[in-house]
Design an enzyme around this catalytic site. Structure first.
Site, mmCIF file in Angstrom:
data_model
loop_
_atom_site.group_PDB
_atom_site.id
_atom_site.type_symbol
_atom_site.label_atom_id
_atom_site.label_comp_id
_atom_site.label_asym_id
_atom_site.label_seq_id
_atom_site.Cartn_x
_atom_site.Cartn_y
_atom_site.Cartn_z
ATOM 1 N N HIS A 63 90.805 -70.386 -36.954
ATOM 2 C CA HIS A 63 91.364 -69.185 -37.710
ATOM 3 C C HIS A 63 92.757 -69.101 -38.112
ATOM 4 C CE1 HIS A 63 87.721 -66.804 -35.651
ATOM 5 N NE2 HIS A 63 87.386 -67.323 -36.905
ATOM 6 N N LYS A 87 77.468 -54.881 -34.232
ATOM 7 C CA LYS A 87 78.234 -56.118 -33.256
ATOM 8 C C LYS A 87 78.419 -55.662 -31.831
ATOM 9 C CE LYS A 87 78.859 -59.578 -36.765
ATOM 10 N NZ LYS A 87 80.185 -60.398 -37.274
ATOM 11 N N ARG A 145 83.742 -75.298 -43.471
ATOM 12 C CA ARG A 145 83.680 -76.149 -42.501
ATOM 13 C C ARG A 145 82.382 -77.375 -42.803
ATOM 14 N NH1 ARG A 145 83.032 -72.443 -37.569
ATOM 15 N NH2 ARG A 145 81.891 -71.379 -39.044
ATOM 16 N N SER A 188 84.260 -68.677 -33.318
ATOM 17 C CA SER A 188 84.309 -67.923 -32.240
ATOM 18 C C SER A 188 82.858 -67.957 -31.392
ATOM 19 C CB SER A 188 84.377 -66.314 -32.812
ATOM 20 O OG SER A 188 85.615 -66.130 -33.358
#
Length: 382
Positions: free
Chosen positions: A17, A41, A93, A131
């Site tokens: 990040h 969440k 990614r 994360s």
């Protein structure tokens, strides 16, 4: 470009990040991190704490043009547009990332009339860092050293404290405690993790990382040996306090270990374990230790010495930290004393006497011999 946004839950923020934020800074005068507070969440850290972690991480990088905004009850793409950001930046990614982010980008623009998205690709060493990846590391021995490689220092420190808080709360009956007991529990957690003890600025080795490592070693030992809840708790209470007082003062009336034992005895945290915990703390003193005959003495000492049997990068970091902790000692004298200590411990390891507990001996003895012999040679050559 005047402003660019970066959004996410960022729980925790990772080096990946941070790289994306750095890329954003190269494209715009100002970067706004939109921190989503999604009620669906269950984050590790509340939004305000995540905001502080991100701000501290940016400051440590010298970034004065990064601000953090918590988004409540809105889409981040729409919030970004309201704050003057025509573009959000996202890291890609994998091809799966692209398919997902492309769908989100189309929704942001076509449905929400929000900010458009710029995609950037992180370098190979950050390609797998997320994360969820970082969260999955927690648990085994050394998890914190591994995590440290993938998150900025403020996020790492916050995670360590969160882990220690869970360990601490598991020792005491928080659910049924009175207000006075809760206040006492919190007082001692703050003391032990604060600047007076393991959180002290001069604690380069006997610090919060040492505390996490020892508590993890005890948990893994108990899981593998079938030790009961009482044994776990006795050892963990002792480990929490064993280096709570750590003094280099040769004029001290008694050892740091005895001072730590006295601190425990005066804490008011007694749950029927007062004397046993004090004995285990005293067992870590080379002078008092031989006289201690507690049944858990070997496990306590082995958990404390387990650092000697770690992989090269961890052991090298440990020796560097010890050097910083004793920086006040004249260098030649320090090297002489350190070499004598390592020779003594290596001799014990070669005789099979360093780790009195069989589980720890099997895990660490051979590697400890290699590490200490290597360090002794380097000290002799210095």
């Amino acid at each position: 470009m005047k402003k660019i946004g970066f959004s996410g839950t960022l729980d925790p923020i990772t080096n990946g990040h941070m790289w994306v934020i750095g890329e954003a800074r190269s494209l715009a005068d100002e970067v706004i991190v939109f921190l989503s507070q999604n009620p669906a969440k269950k984050p590790q850290f509340p939004a305000e704490e995540r905001k502080q972690i991100i701000e501290q991480s940016a400051r440590e990088c010298g970034w004065d043009n990064v601000q953090v905004v918590i988004v409540k009850g809105d889409y981040t793409a729409r919030a970004a547009k309201k704050h003057g950001c025509d573009y959000l930046i996202r890291g890609i990614r994998t091809t799966a990332d692209f398919d997902y982010e492309n769908l989100i980008q189309q929704t942001n623009v076509d449905v929400l009339q929000g900010a458009k998205t710029i995609f950037v690709m992180p370098p190979r060493d950050l390609g797998s860092v997320s994360s969820s990846f970082v969260k999955a590391l927690e648990g085994p021995v050394g998890w914190h050293w591994t995590m440290k490689k993938f998150v900025p220092a403020p996020a790492y420190h916050a995670w360590i404290l969160d882990s220690l808080r869970k360990e601490w709360q598991a020792l005491w009956n928080y659910a049924q405690a009175s207000d006075a007991q809760l206040a006492l529990f919190e007082q001692w957690f703050a003391h032990l993790t604060g600047p007076q003890a393991y959180g002290g600025a001069d604690r380069h080795y006997h610090n919060l990382e040492h505390l996490v490592h020892g508590l993890t070693e005890i948990r893994v030992w108990a899981d593998n040996t079938g030790a009961g809840k009482r044994e776990r708790q006795l050892l963990k209470k002792a480990f929490w306090f064993h280096d709570a007082v750590y003094s280099h003062d040769d004029e001290a009336l008694y050892s740091s270990e005895e001072a730590s034992a006295q601190l425990w005895l005066s804490s008011g945290l007694d749950a029927g374990d007062n004397d046993e915990v004090a004995q285990l703390i005293r067992a870590t003193d080379h002078f008092q230790g031989p006289a201690i005959t507690h049944r858990l003495k070997d496990a306590m000492l082995s958990a404390d010495l387990a650092i000697l049997g770690q992989d090269d990068d961890v052991y090298n970091a440990y020796t560097a930290a010890i050097g910083r902790e004793y920086a006040h000692v004249e260098p030649t004298h320090f090297r002489q004393q350190r070499r004598l200590a390592m020779q003594h411990l290596a001799t014990k390891a070669e005789a099979g006497q360093l780790f009195g507990d069989a589980f720890f001996a099997d895990q660490y003895n051979a590697r400890a011999i290699e590490n200490m012999q290597r360090e002794t040679g380097m000290l002799a050559a210095a």
